[in-house]
Enzyme design. Structure first.
Site, PDB file in Angstrom:
ATOM      1  N   PHE A   1       0.849  -1.169  -0.097  1.00 24.49           N
ATOM      2  CA  PHE A   1      -0.208   0.113  -0.036  1.00 24.49           C
ATOM      3  C   PHE A   1       0.764   1.219  -0.119  1.00 24.49           C
ATOM      4  O   PHE A   1       0.378   2.087  -0.347  1.00 24.49           O
ATOM      5  CB  PHE A   1      -0.873   0.176   1.367  1.00 24.49           C
ATOM      6  CG  PHE A   1      -0.330   0.373   2.336  1.00 24.49           C
ATOM      7  CD1 PHE A   1       0.195   1.683   3.009  1.00 24.49           C
ATOM      8  CD2 PHE A   1       0.127  -0.618   3.256  1.00 24.49           C
ATOM      9  CE1 PHE A   1       0.806   1.825   4.181  1.00 24.49           C
ATOM     10  CE2 PHE A   1       0.763  -0.544   4.493  1.00 24.49           C
ATOM     11  CZ  PHE A   1       1.087   0.588   5.027  1.00 24.49           C
TER      12      PHE A   1
ATOM     13  N   LYS B   1      -1.029  -7.656  -8.962  1.00 27.11           N
ATOM     14  CA  LYS B   1      -2.136  -7.701  -7.764  1.00 27.11           C
ATOM     15  C   LYS B   1      -1.719  -6.809  -6.759  1.00 27.11           C
ATOM     16  O   LYS B   1      -0.694  -6.787  -6.072  1.00 27.11           O
ATOM     17  CB  LYS B   1      -2.132  -8.962  -7.019  1.00 27.11           C
ATOM     18  CG  LYS B   1      -3.615  -9.457  -6.305  1.00 27.11           C
ATOM     19  CD  LYS B   1      -3.907  -8.332  -5.253  1.00 27.11           C
ATOM     20  CE  LYS B   1      -3.146  -8.769  -4.020  1.00 27.11           C
ATOM     21  NZ  LYS B   1      -3.907  -7.467  -2.811  1.00 27.11           N
TER      22      LYS B   1
ATOM     23  N   GLU C   1      -5.150  -3.872  -2.037  1.00 30.06           N
ATOM     24  CA  GLU C   1      -6.827  -3.445  -1.876  1.00 30.06           C
ATOM     25  C   GLU C   1      -6.907  -2.252  -1.287  1.00 30.06           C
ATOM     26  O   GLU C   1      -7.980  -1.766  -1.337  1.00 30.06           O
ATOM     27  CB  GLU C   1      -7.227  -4.750  -1.406  1.00 30.06           C
ATOM     28  CG  GLU C   1      -7.236  -4.880   0.150  1.00 30.06           C
ATOM     29  CD  GLU C   1      -6.063  -5.613   0.515  1.00 30.06           C
ATOM     30  OE1 GLU C   1      -6.039  -6.248   1.537  1.00 30.06           O
ATOM     31  OE2 GLU C   1      -5.380  -6.001  -0.278  1.00 30.06           O
TER      32      GLU C   1
ATOM     33  N   SER D   1       5.665  -7.033   4.229  1.00 33.90           N
ATOM     34  CA  SER D   1       6.331  -7.372   5.436  1.00 33.90           C
ATOM     35  C   SER D   1       7.111  -8.913   5.444  1.00 33.90           C
ATOM     36  O   SER D   1       7.017  -9.730   4.672  1.00 33.90           O
ATOM     37  CB  SER D   1       5.032  -7.719   6.431  1.00 33.90           C
ATOM     38  OG  SER D   1       4.441  -8.752   6.305  1.00 33.90           O
TER      39      SER D   1
ATOM     40  N   CYS E   1       9.820   0.973   3.733  1.00 35.03           N
ATOM     41  CA  CYS E   1      10.669   0.022   4.168  1.00 35.03           C
ATOM     42  C   CYS E   1      12.032   0.584   4.094  1.00 35.03           C
ATOM     43  O   CYS E   1      12.986   0.145   4.878  1.00 35.03           O
ATOM     44  CB  CYS E   1      10.675  -1.133   3.273  1.00 35.03           C
ATOM     45  SG  CYS E   1      11.338  -1.001   1.552  1.00 35.03           S
TER      46      CYS E   1
ATOM     47  N   GLU F   1       9.227  -4.247  13.461  1.00 38.09           N
ATOM     48  CA  GLU F   1       9.262  -2.939  12.460  1.00 38.09           C
ATOM     49  C   GLU F   1       8.048  -2.406  12.740  1.00 38.09           C
ATOM     50  O   GLU F   1       6.979  -2.817  12.544  1.00 38.09           O
ATOM     51  CB  GLU F   1       9.148  -3.663  11.079  1.00 38.09           C
ATOM     52  CG  GLU F   1       9.151  -2.518   9.768  1.00 38.09           C
ATOM     53  CD  GLU F   1       8.866  -3.199   8.561  1.00 38.09           C
ATOM     54  OE1 GLU F   1       9.342  -2.564   7.684  1.00 38.09           O
ATOM     55  OE2 GLU F   1       8.377  -4.564   8.327  1.00 38.09           O
TER      56      GLU F   1
END
Length: 504
Positions: free
Chosen positions: A157, A181, A184, A234, A289, A389
Protein backbone atom coordinates in the site's frame (compact mmCIF):
# COMPACT_ATOMS: atom_id res chain seq x y z
CA UNK A 1 -10.43 18.56 -10.69
CA UNK A 2 -10.55 17.31 -7.12
CA UNK A 3 -8.81 14.13 -5.98
CA UNK A 4 -12.16 12.42 -5.52
CA UNK A 5 -13.23 13.40 -9.02
CA UNK A 6 -9.97 12.08 -10.43
CA UNK A 7 -11.00 8.56 -9.43
CA UNK A 8 -14.09 8.96 -11.61
CA UNK A 9 -15.51 5.59 -10.54
CA UNK A 10 -17.53 4.32 -7.61
CA UNK A 11 -16.05 0.83 -7.89
CA UNK A 12 -12.50 -0.08 -8.84
CA UNK A 13 -12.37 -3.18 -11.01
CA UNK A 14 -9.90 -5.60 -12.51
CA UNK A 15 -8.12 -4.88 -15.80
CA UNK A 16 -8.00 -7.94 -18.04
CA UNK A 17 -7.37 -8.16 -21.76
CA UNK A 18 -7.25 -4.40 -22.16
CA UNK A 19 -10.44 -3.42 -20.38
CA UNK A 20 -11.97 -3.01 -16.95
CA UNK A 21 -14.09 -5.97 -15.84
CA UNK A 22 -16.05 -6.56 -12.64
CA UNK A 23 -15.27 -10.27 -12.38
CA UNK A 24 -17.58 -13.02 -11.21
CA UNK A 25 -17.15 -12.59 -7.44
CA UNK A 26 -19.61 -10.69 -5.28
CA UNK A 27 -16.92 -9.94 -2.68
CA UNK A 28 -15.80 -6.33 -2.36
CA UNK A 29 -13.59 -4.19 -0.18
CA UNK A 30 -13.83 -0.55 0.79
CA UNK A 31 -11.35 2.20 -0.03
CA UNK A 32 -11.00 4.93 2.57
CA UNK A 33 -9.44 8.36 2.65
CA UNK A 34 -6.99 8.08 5.59
CA UNK A 35 -7.20 11.83 6.22
CA UNK A 36 -10.92 11.68 7.00
CA UNK A 37 -11.80 8.03 7.52
CA UNK A 38 -14.46 8.45 4.84
CA UNK A 39 -15.22 5.53 2.51
CA UNK A 40 -14.63 6.92 -0.97
CA UNK A 41 -15.04 3.84 -3.20
CA UNK A 42 -15.31 0.08 -3.36
CA UNK A 43 -12.98 -2.41 -4.99
CA UNK A 44 -13.97 -5.73 -6.52
CA UNK A 45 -12.17 -8.74 -5.06
CA UNK A 46 -11.08 -11.37 -7.56
CA UNK A 47 -12.19 -14.97 -7.35
CA UNK A 48 -9.94 -17.85 -8.34
CA UNK A 49 -11.76 -17.93 -11.66
CA UNK A 50 -10.99 -14.23 -12.23
CA UNK A 51 -7.30 -14.92 -11.69
CA UNK A 52 -7.50 -17.83 -14.13
CA UNK A 53 -9.07 -15.53 -16.71
CA UNK A 54 -6.26 -13.02 -16.27
CA UNK A 55 -3.60 -15.73 -16.57
CA UNK A 56 -5.20 -17.18 -19.71
CA UNK A 57 -5.27 -13.71 -21.27
CA UNK A 58 -1.63 -13.13 -20.34
CA UNK A 59 -0.53 -16.53 -21.61
CA UNK A 60 -2.11 -15.94 -25.00
CA UNK A 61 -0.69 -12.41 -25.27
CA UNK A 62 2.81 -13.47 -24.25
CA UNK A 63 3.24 -15.58 -27.40
CA UNK A 64 3.11 -12.59 -29.74
CA UNK A 65 4.71 -10.14 -27.34
CA UNK A 66 7.90 -12.18 -26.91
CA UNK A 67 8.26 -12.15 -30.72
CA UNK A 68 7.87 -8.36 -30.84
CA UNK A 69 11.14 -6.66 -31.86
CA UNK A 70 13.18 -5.13 -29.06
CA UNK A 71 13.06 -1.74 -30.75
CA UNK A 72 9.26 -1.85 -30.68
CA UNK A 73 9.21 -2.78 -26.99
CA UNK A 74 11.56 0.11 -26.25
CA UNK A 75 9.29 2.44 -28.23
CA UNK A 76 6.33 1.38 -26.10
CA UNK A 77 8.33 2.08 -22.93
CA UNK A 78 9.22 5.56 -24.23
CA UNK A 79 5.56 6.27 -24.88
CA UNK A 80 4.59 5.00 -21.43
CA UNK A 81 7.21 7.23 -19.88
CA UNK A 82 5.84 10.30 -21.66
CA UNK A 83 2.25 9.47 -20.75
CA UNK A 84 3.12 9.09 -17.07
CA UNK A 85 4.86 12.46 -17.18
CA UNK A 86 1.76 13.95 -18.79
CA UNK A 87 -0.53 12.46 -16.12
CA UNK A 88 1.80 12.66 -13.12
CA UNK A 89 -0.35 15.24 -11.28
CA UNK A 90 -3.47 13.12 -11.64
CA UNK A 91 -1.57 10.02 -10.54
CA UNK A 92 -0.21 11.86 -7.50
CA UNK A 93 -3.68 13.04 -6.48
CA UNK A 94 -5.01 9.49 -6.62
CA UNK A 95 -2.08 8.23 -4.54
CA UNK A 96 -2.54 11.00 -1.97
CA UNK A 97 -6.27 10.38 -1.69
CA UNK A 98 -6.03 6.63 -1.08
CA UNK A 99 -2.68 6.41 0.72
CA UNK A 100 -2.73 9.68 2.66
CA UNK A 101 0.75 10.91 1.73
CA UNK A 102 1.24 14.52 0.70
CA UNK A 103 1.00 15.54 -2.94
CA UNK A 104 4.69 16.45 -2.92
CA UNK A 105 5.57 13.01 -1.57
CA UNK A 106 3.32 11.34 -4.14
CA UNK A 107 4.96 13.30 -6.95
CA UNK A 108 8.33 12.13 -5.65
CA UNK A 109 7.08 8.55 -5.76
CA UNK A 110 5.97 8.98 -9.36
CA UNK A 111 9.37 10.44 -10.25
CA UNK A 112 11.21 7.43 -8.81
CA UNK A 113 8.84 5.12 -10.66
CA UNK A 114 9.61 6.98 -13.88
CA UNK A 115 13.30 6.23 -13.34
CA UNK A 116 12.47 2.57 -13.84
CA UNK A 117 10.42 3.19 -16.98
CA UNK A 118 13.39 5.10 -18.40
CA UNK A 119 15.72 2.24 -17.50
CA UNK A 120 13.43 -0.19 -19.33
CA UNK A 121 13.66 2.00 -22.45
CA UNK A 122 17.24 0.73 -22.81
CA UNK A 123 16.26 -2.93 -22.97
CA UNK A 124 17.72 -3.53 -26.47
CA UNK A 125 21.16 -2.66 -25.15
CA UNK A 126 20.81 -4.51 -21.86
CA UNK A 127 19.60 -7.81 -23.32
CA UNK A 128 22.63 -8.23 -25.56
CA UNK A 129 24.14 -11.66 -25.07
CA UNK A 130 27.69 -12.96 -25.40
CA UNK A 131 29.37 -14.66 -28.38
CA UNK A 132 32.50 -16.81 -28.50
CA UNK A 133 33.82 -17.66 -31.93
CA UNK A 134 35.75 -20.83 -32.75
CA UNK A 135 35.49 -22.60 -29.39
CA UNK A 136 36.28 -25.71 -31.40
CA UNK A 137 37.00 -26.11 -35.09
CA UNK A 138 34.07 -24.52 -36.89
CA UNK A 139 32.01 -24.25 -33.68
CA UNK A 140 30.72 -21.01 -32.18
CA UNK A 141 28.93 -20.62 -28.81
CA UNK A 142 26.66 -17.79 -27.76
CA UNK A 143 24.25 -17.01 -24.95
CA UNK A 144 20.87 -15.31 -25.26
CA UNK A 145 18.31 -14.28 -22.67
CA UNK A 146 14.65 -15.08 -23.25
CA UNK A 147 11.47 -14.09 -21.37
CA UNK A 148 9.86 -16.47 -18.90
CA UNK A 149 6.28 -16.09 -20.19
CA UNK A 150 3.67 -15.06 -17.62
CA UNK A 151 4.98 -13.41 -14.44
CA UNK A 152 3.17 -11.69 -11.56
CA UNK A 153 3.74 -9.00 -8.96
CA UNK A 154 2.11 -8.40 -5.57
CA UNK A 155 2.62 -4.87 -4.30
CA UNK A 156 2.11 -3.00 -0.99
CA UNK A 157 0.00 0.00 0.00
CA UNK A 158 2.82 2.42 0.71
CA UNK A 159 3.96 2.98 -2.90
CA UNK A 160 0.94 2.40 -5.19
CA UNK A 161 2.77 3.55 -8.35
CA UNK A 162 6.49 3.21 -7.73
CA UNK A 163 6.66 -0.43 -6.69
CA UNK A 164 4.43 -1.66 -9.56
CA UNK A 165 6.71 0.28 -11.92
CA UNK A 166 9.72 -1.45 -10.36
CA UNK A 167 8.27 -4.71 -11.61
CA UNK A 168 6.05 -4.35 -14.64
CA UNK A 169 8.34 -2.16 -16.76
CA UNK A 170 11.29 -4.56 -16.78
CA UNK A 171 9.06 -7.62 -17.00
CA UNK A 172 7.18 -6.32 -20.03
CA UNK A 173 10.25 -4.83 -21.73
CA UNK A 174 11.91 -8.26 -21.49
CA UNK A 175 9.00 -9.79 -23.42
CA UNK A 176 6.87 -11.22 -20.60
CA UNK A 177 3.18 -10.73 -19.87
CA UNK A 178 2.65 -9.33 -16.39
CA UNK A 179 -0.17 -9.74 -13.87
CA UNK A 180 -0.31 -7.19 -11.05
CA UNK A 181 -2.12 -7.70 -7.75
CA UNK A 182 -1.95 -4.29 -6.04
CA UNK A 183 -2.86 -3.62 -2.43
CA UNK A 184 -6.62 -3.58 -2.02
CA UNK A 185 -6.23 -0.44 0.11
CA UNK A 186 -4.83 1.64 -2.78
CA UNK A 187 -5.96 0.04 -6.05
CA UNK A 188 -6.75 3.02 -8.27
CA UNK A 189 -3.23 4.11 -9.24
CA UNK A 190 -2.62 0.73 -10.84
CA UNK A 191 -5.74 1.08 -12.99
CA UNK A 192 -4.52 4.42 -14.31
CA UNK A 193 -1.12 2.87 -15.06
CA UNK A 194 -2.83 0.07 -16.97
CA UNK A 195 -4.86 2.57 -19.00
CA UNK A 196 -1.71 4.52 -19.82
CA UNK A 197 0.14 1.33 -20.75
CA UNK A 198 -2.60 0.42 -23.21
CA UNK A 199 -2.46 3.92 -24.70
CA UNK A 200 1.31 3.57 -24.99
CA UNK A 201 0.90 0.44 -27.10
CA UNK A 202 1.16 -2.41 -24.60
CA UNK A 203 -0.99 -5.09 -26.27
CA UNK A 204 -4.14 -6.30 -24.57
CA UNK A 205 -3.35 -9.08 -22.14
CA UNK A 206 0.32 -8.20 -21.72
CA UNK A 207 -0.58 -6.20 -18.59
CA UNK A 208 -3.48 -7.46 -16.48
CA UNK A 209 -4.64 -6.42 -12.99
CA UNK A 210 -6.48 -8.54 -10.47
CA UNK A 211 -7.75 -6.66 -7.43
CA UNK A 212 -8.40 -8.42 -4.18
CA UNK A 213 -7.09 -10.18 -1.15
CA UNK A 214 -5.63 -13.52 -0.08
CA UNK A 215 -7.86 -15.46 -2.48
CA UNK A 216 -6.21 -13.80 -5.46
CA UNK A 217 -2.74 -14.12 -3.95
CA UNK A 218 -3.10 -17.82 -3.24
CA UNK A 219 -4.21 -18.53 -6.79
CA UNK A 220 -1.29 -16.57 -8.23
CA UNK A 221 1.14 -18.53 -6.05
CA UNK A 222 -0.13 -21.89 -7.20
CA UNK A 223 -1.14 -21.28 -10.82
CA UNK A 224 1.02 -23.52 -13.05
CA UNK A 225 1.23 -20.99 -15.90
CA UNK A 226 2.83 -18.28 -13.75
CA UNK A 227 6.58 -18.67 -13.90
CA UNK A 228 7.77 -16.02 -11.45
CA UNK A 229 6.47 -13.92 -8.55
CA UNK A 230 7.74 -10.55 -7.33
CA UNK A 231 6.61 -9.30 -3.94
CA UNK A 232 7.19 -6.35 -1.62
CA UNK A 233 5.71 -6.34 1.89
CA UNK A 234 6.32 -7.49 5.45
CA UNK A 235 8.83 -10.21 6.32
CA UNK A 236 6.29 -12.82 7.54
CA UNK A 237 4.31 -12.50 4.32
CA UNK A 238 7.47 -12.38 2.18
CA UNK A 239 8.64 -15.63 3.75
CA UNK A 240 5.24 -17.22 3.09
CA UNK A 241 5.20 -15.99 -0.52
CA UNK A 242 8.69 -17.36 -1.10
CA UNK A 243 8.05 -20.75 0.48
CA UNK A 244 4.69 -21.27 -1.19
CA UNK A 245 5.66 -20.09 -4.67
CA UNK A 246 8.97 -21.95 -4.78
CA UNK A 247 7.21 -25.08 -3.62
CA UNK A 248 5.06 -24.65 -6.72
CA UNK A 249 8.13 -24.41 -8.94
CA UNK A 250 8.26 -20.64 -9.41
CA UNK A 251 11.13 -18.18 -9.42
CA UNK A 252 10.61 -15.71 -6.55
CA UNK A 253 11.95 -12.39 -5.35
CA UNK A 254 10.20 -11.44 -2.11
CA UNK A 255 11.28 -8.27 -0.34
CA UNK A 256 10.39 -8.17 3.34
CA UNK A 257 10.59 -5.75 6.23
CA UNK A 258 13.37 -3.66 7.68
CA UNK A 259 14.84 -2.04 10.76
CA UNK A 260 17.16 0.52 9.25
CA UNK A 261 19.87 1.99 11.49
CA UNK A 262 21.48 5.38 11.06
CA UNK A 263 24.83 5.47 12.84
CA UNK A 264 25.93 8.95 13.93
CA UNK A 265 29.57 9.26 14.92
CA UNK A 266 30.82 11.97 17.31
CA UNK A 267 32.44 13.93 14.47
CA UNK A 268 29.23 14.15 12.42
CA UNK A 269 27.69 17.47 11.49
CA UNK A 270 24.81 17.59 14.01
CA UNK A 271 22.54 19.79 11.90
CA UNK A 272 23.02 17.61 8.83
CA UNK A 273 22.44 14.40 10.82
CA UNK A 274 19.31 15.83 12.47
CA UNK A 275 17.90 16.94 9.12
CA UNK A 276 18.53 13.47 7.73
CA UNK A 277 17.03 11.64 10.72
CA UNK A 278 13.85 13.72 10.63
CA UNK A 279 13.46 13.44 6.86
CA UNK A 280 14.16 9.71 6.73
CA UNK A 281 12.28 8.82 9.90
CA UNK A 282 9.07 10.77 9.41
CA UNK A 283 8.74 11.19 5.65
CA UNK A 284 5.68 9.36 4.27
CA UNK A 285 4.63 9.00 7.95
CA UNK A 286 7.35 6.38 8.33
CA UNK A 287 5.45 3.97 6.09
CA UNK A 288 8.35 2.91 3.89
CA UNK A 289 10.75 0.01 4.15
CA UNK A 290 13.73 2.32 3.71
CA UNK A 291 12.70 4.66 6.54
CA UNK A 292 15.31 5.22 9.24
CA UNK A 293 13.73 3.82 12.38
CA UNK A 294 16.78 3.65 14.67
CA UNK A 295 19.38 6.32 15.28
CA UNK A 296 22.53 4.82 16.77
CA UNK A 297 24.20 7.65 18.68
CA UNK A 298 27.89 6.94 19.30
CA UNK A 299 29.67 8.48 22.27
CA UNK A 300 28.50 11.90 23.41
CA UNK A 301 26.55 12.79 20.27
CA UNK A 302 23.12 11.69 21.58
CA UNK A 303 22.02 14.72 23.60
CA UNK A 304 22.85 17.43 21.05
CA UNK A 305 21.41 15.29 18.29
CA UNK A 306 18.13 14.72 20.15
CA UNK A 307 17.83 18.44 20.87
CA UNK A 308 18.31 19.20 17.19
CA UNK A 309 15.72 16.57 16.21
CA UNK A 310 13.24 18.00 18.73
CA UNK A 311 13.63 21.48 17.25
CA UNK A 312 12.92 20.22 13.75
CA UNK A 313 9.99 18.00 14.70
CA UNK A 314 8.26 20.95 16.35
CA UNK A 315 8.07 22.62 12.93
CA UNK A 316 6.65 19.66 10.99
CA UNK A 317 3.13 20.36 9.73
CA UNK A 318 0.95 17.27 10.04
CA UNK A 319 -2.29 17.28 8.07
CA UNK A 320 -4.23 15.96 5.09
CA UNK A 321 -2.08 15.15 2.10
CA UNK A 322 -4.28 17.31 -0.07
CA UNK A 323 -3.36 20.40 1.97
CA UNK A 324 -0.42 22.16 0.31
CA UNK A 325 1.10 23.14 3.68
CA UNK A 326 1.12 19.58 5.04
CA UNK A 327 4.50 17.89 5.30
CA UNK A 328 3.31 14.59 6.78
CA UNK A 329 -0.03 12.89 6.29
CA UNK A 330 -1.98 10.18 8.13
CA UNK A 331 -1.31 6.47 8.45
CA UNK A 332 -3.10 4.07 6.16
CA UNK A 333 -5.82 2.73 8.53
CA UNK A 334 -7.15 3.33 12.02
CA UNK A 335 -5.99 -0.13 13.09
CA UNK A 336 -2.46 0.55 11.91
CA UNK A 337 -2.41 3.97 13.57
CA UNK A 338 -3.49 2.43 16.88
CA UNK A 339 -0.88 -0.32 16.56
CA UNK A 340 1.91 2.18 15.95
CA UNK A 341 0.75 4.34 18.87
CA UNK A 342 0.77 1.32 21.20
CA UNK A 343 4.57 1.13 20.94
CA UNK A 344 4.91 4.44 22.75
CA UNK A 345 3.36 3.28 26.03
CA UNK A 346 5.14 -0.06 25.72
CA UNK A 347 8.50 1.70 25.32
CA UNK A 348 8.02 3.60 28.57
CA UNK A 349 6.99 0.41 30.35
CA UNK A 350 10.21 -1.25 29.15
CA UNK A 351 12.46 1.55 30.42
CA UNK A 352 12.80 3.94 27.50
CA UNK A 353 11.90 7.63 27.58
CA UNK A 354 9.66 9.62 25.24
CA UNK A 355 11.08 13.06 24.39
CA UNK A 356 8.41 13.52 21.70
CA UNK A 357 4.94 11.96 21.98
CA UNK A 358 3.18 12.10 18.63
CA UNK A 359 -0.16 11.36 20.25
CA UNK A 360 -0.13 14.92 21.58
CA UNK A 361 -0.05 16.42 18.10
CA UNK A 362 -3.19 18.59 17.65
CA UNK A 363 -4.16 16.86 14.41
CA UNK A 364 -4.55 13.52 16.21
CA UNK A 365 -7.60 14.88 18.03
CA UNK A 366 -9.59 15.26 14.83
CA UNK A 367 -10.83 12.85 12.18
CA UNK A 368 -8.55 10.63 10.15
CA UNK A 369 -5.74 8.28 11.05
CA UNK A 370 -3.12 10.76 12.20
CA UNK A 371 -0.21 10.26 14.55
CA UNK A 372 2.41 12.94 14.99
CA UNK A 373 6.16 12.27 14.83
CA UNK A 374 7.41 10.47 17.95
CA UNK A 375 10.89 10.01 19.39
CA UNK A 376 11.92 7.26 21.80
CA UNK A 377 15.22 7.63 23.66
CA UNK A 378 17.26 4.99 25.51
CA UNK A 379 15.88 2.17 23.38
CA UNK A 380 17.77 -1.11 23.28
CA UNK A 381 17.53 -4.62 21.83
CA UNK A 382 14.86 -6.63 23.59
CA UNK A 383 12.41 -3.74 23.68
CA UNK A 384 9.46 -4.08 21.33
CA UNK A 385 10.07 -0.61 19.90
CA UNK A 386 13.52 -1.79 18.80
CA UNK A 387 12.84 -5.39 17.82
CA UNK A 388 9.69 -4.85 15.73
CA UNK A 389 9.25 -3.12 12.41
CA UNK A 390 6.85 -0.38 13.54
CA UNK A 391 6.24 1.12 10.08
CA UNK A 392 5.12 4.49 11.32
CA UNK A 393 6.47 7.92 12.40
CA UNK A 394 8.39 6.58 15.40
CA UNK A 395 12.15 7.09 15.64
CA UNK A 396 14.14 5.29 18.34
CA UNK A 397 17.54 6.33 19.67
CA UNK A 398 20.01 3.72 20.88
CA UNK A 399 23.08 5.04 22.71
CA UNK A 400 26.35 3.14 22.31
CA UNK A 401 29.93 3.83 23.40
CA UNK A 402 31.89 3.03 20.25
CA UNK A 403 31.91 2.43 16.52
CA UNK A 404 32.38 -1.28 17.17
CA UNK A 405 29.23 -1.33 19.32
CA UNK A 406 27.29 0.40 16.53
CA UNK A 407 28.42 -2.08 13.89
CA UNK A 408 27.57 -4.98 16.17
CA UNK A 409 24.07 -3.57 16.68
CA UNK A 410 23.52 -3.27 12.91
CA UNK A 411 24.87 -6.72 12.13
CA UNK A 412 23.08 -8.52 14.96
CA UNK A 413 19.70 -7.29 13.76
CA UNK A 414 17.74 -9.95 11.84
CA UNK A 415 16.88 -7.43 9.11
CA UNK A 416 19.43 -6.31 6.56
CA UNK A 417 17.68 -3.87 4.27
CA UNK A 418 19.46 -0.53 4.54
CA UNK A 419 21.71 1.42 6.85
CA UNK A 420 23.52 4.76 6.92
CA UNK A 421 26.46 6.37 8.65
CA UNK A 422 26.95 10.07 9.30
CA UNK A 423 30.54 11.14 9.76
CA UNK A 424 33.17 13.50 8.38
CA UNK A 425 35.81 10.77 8.57
CA UNK A 426 36.36 9.09 5.20
CA UNK A 427 38.21 6.19 6.76
CA UNK A 428 35.36 5.43 9.15
CA UNK A 429 32.84 5.62 6.31
CA UNK A 430 34.95 3.29 4.14
CA UNK A 431 35.25 0.82 7.01
CA UNK A 432 31.51 0.94 7.67
CA UNK A 433 30.58 0.09 4.09
CA UNK A 434 32.91 -2.91 4.43
CA UNK A 435 31.61 -4.00 7.84
CA UNK A 436 27.85 -3.50 7.53
CA UNK A 437 25.94 -6.70 6.76
CA UNK A 438 23.09 -5.09 4.83
CA UNK A 439 22.13 -4.78 1.19
CA UNK A 440 22.15 -0.98 0.85
CA UNK A 441 24.47 1.48 2.60
CA UNK A 442 24.32 5.26 2.72
CA UNK A 443 27.29 7.44 3.59
CA UNK A 444 25.83 10.76 4.76
CA UNK A 445 22.78 9.66 2.73
CA UNK A 446 19.91 8.59 5.02
CA UNK A 447 17.78 6.67 2.49
CA UNK A 448 20.15 4.85 0.14
CA UNK A 449 17.55 3.69 -2.40
CA UNK A 450 19.58 2.85 -5.52
CA UNK A 451 18.98 4.62 -8.81
CA UNK A 452 17.19 2.55 -11.44
CA UNK A 453 20.35 1.26 -13.13
CA UNK A 454 21.44 -0.46 -9.93
CA UNK A 455 19.23 -2.95 -8.08
CA UNK A 456 17.19 -2.66 -4.88
CA UNK A 457 17.15 -5.22 -2.09
CA UNK A 458 18.37 -6.19 1.33
CA UNK A 459 20.02 -9.14 3.02
CA UNK A 460 18.97 -11.55 5.76
CA UNK A 461 15.25 -11.40 6.64
CA UNK A 462 14.70 -8.45 4.32
CA UNK A 463 14.97 -10.58 1.15
CA UNK A 464 13.82 -14.05 0.20
CA UNK A 465 15.27 -15.13 -3.12
CA UNK A 466 18.53 -14.71 -4.95
CA UNK A 467 17.98 -11.61 -7.06
CA UNK A 468 17.25 -8.03 -6.05
CA UNK A 469 14.56 -5.91 -7.66
CA UNK A 470 14.71 -3.69 -10.75
CA UNK A 471 17.93 -2.66 -12.51
CA UNK A 472 20.29 -5.32 -13.91
CA UNK A 473 19.15 -8.00 -11.46
CA UNK A 474 15.53 -7.25 -12.36
CA UNK A 475 16.29 -8.00 -16.01
CA UNK A 476 18.03 -11.19 -14.96
CA UNK A 477 15.04 -12.20 -12.85
CA UNK A 478 12.54 -11.79 -15.70
CA UNK A 479 14.63 -13.68 -18.26
CA UNK A 480 16.45 -16.99 -18.45
CA UNK A 481 19.69 -17.79 -20.21
CA UNK A 482 19.99 -20.10 -23.18
CA UNK A 483 23.38 -21.19 -24.56
CA UNK A 484 23.60 -22.16 -28.23
CA UNK A 485 26.47 -24.12 -29.77
CA UNK A 486 26.47 -23.94 -33.57
CA UNK A 487 28.46 -25.43 -36.41
CA UNK A 488 27.94 -25.17 -40.17
CA UNK A 489 30.32 -27.80 -41.52
CA UNK A 490 30.72 -29.54 -44.80
CA UNK A 491 28.21 -32.43 -44.48
CA UNK A 492 30.90 -34.76 -45.70
CA UNK A 493 32.99 -34.06 -42.59
CA UNK A 494 30.35 -35.38 -40.19
CA UNK A 495 31.01 -38.65 -38.38
CA UNK A 496 29.88 -40.65 -35.34
CA UNK A 497 31.90 -39.88 -32.19
CA UNK A 498 30.77 -41.42 -28.90
CA UNK A 499 33.35 -39.59 -26.79
CA UNK A 500 32.75 -36.53 -24.65
CA UNK A 501 32.77 -33.34 -26.81
CA UNK A 502 36.26 -31.85 -27.01
CA UNK A 503 37.20 -28.23 -27.57
CA UNK A 504 40.93 -28.59 -28.18
Amino acid sequence: MSAAESLAVATVSHWIDGRAISGNSDRKGTISNPATGEVIAEVNFASRADVDTAVASAKAAALDWRATPLSRRAEVMFRLRNLIVEHRERLARIISLENGKTIADALGEVARGLDNVEFACGVPQMLKGGYSEQVSRGVDVYQIRQPLGVVAGITPFNFPAMVPLWMLTNAIACGNAFILKPSEKVPSASVLLAELAREAGVPDGVLNLVQGDKVAVERLLEHPDIKAISFVGSTPVARYIYETATRNGKRVQALGGAKNHMVVLPDADIAMAADAAVSAGYGAAGERCMAISVVVAVGNVADPLINAIRERVARIKVGPGSDAVSEMGPLITRQHRDRVASYLDRAIEEGATLPIDGRQNPVTNGVGYFLGPSLIDHASPGMRCYDDEIFGPVLSVVRVDSYADAVRLVNDNPYGNGTAIFTQNGGAARQFQFDAEVGMVGINVPIPVPVSYYSFGGWKSSLFGDLHMYGPEGLQFYTRAKVVSSRWPDPGASKVDLGFPQVR
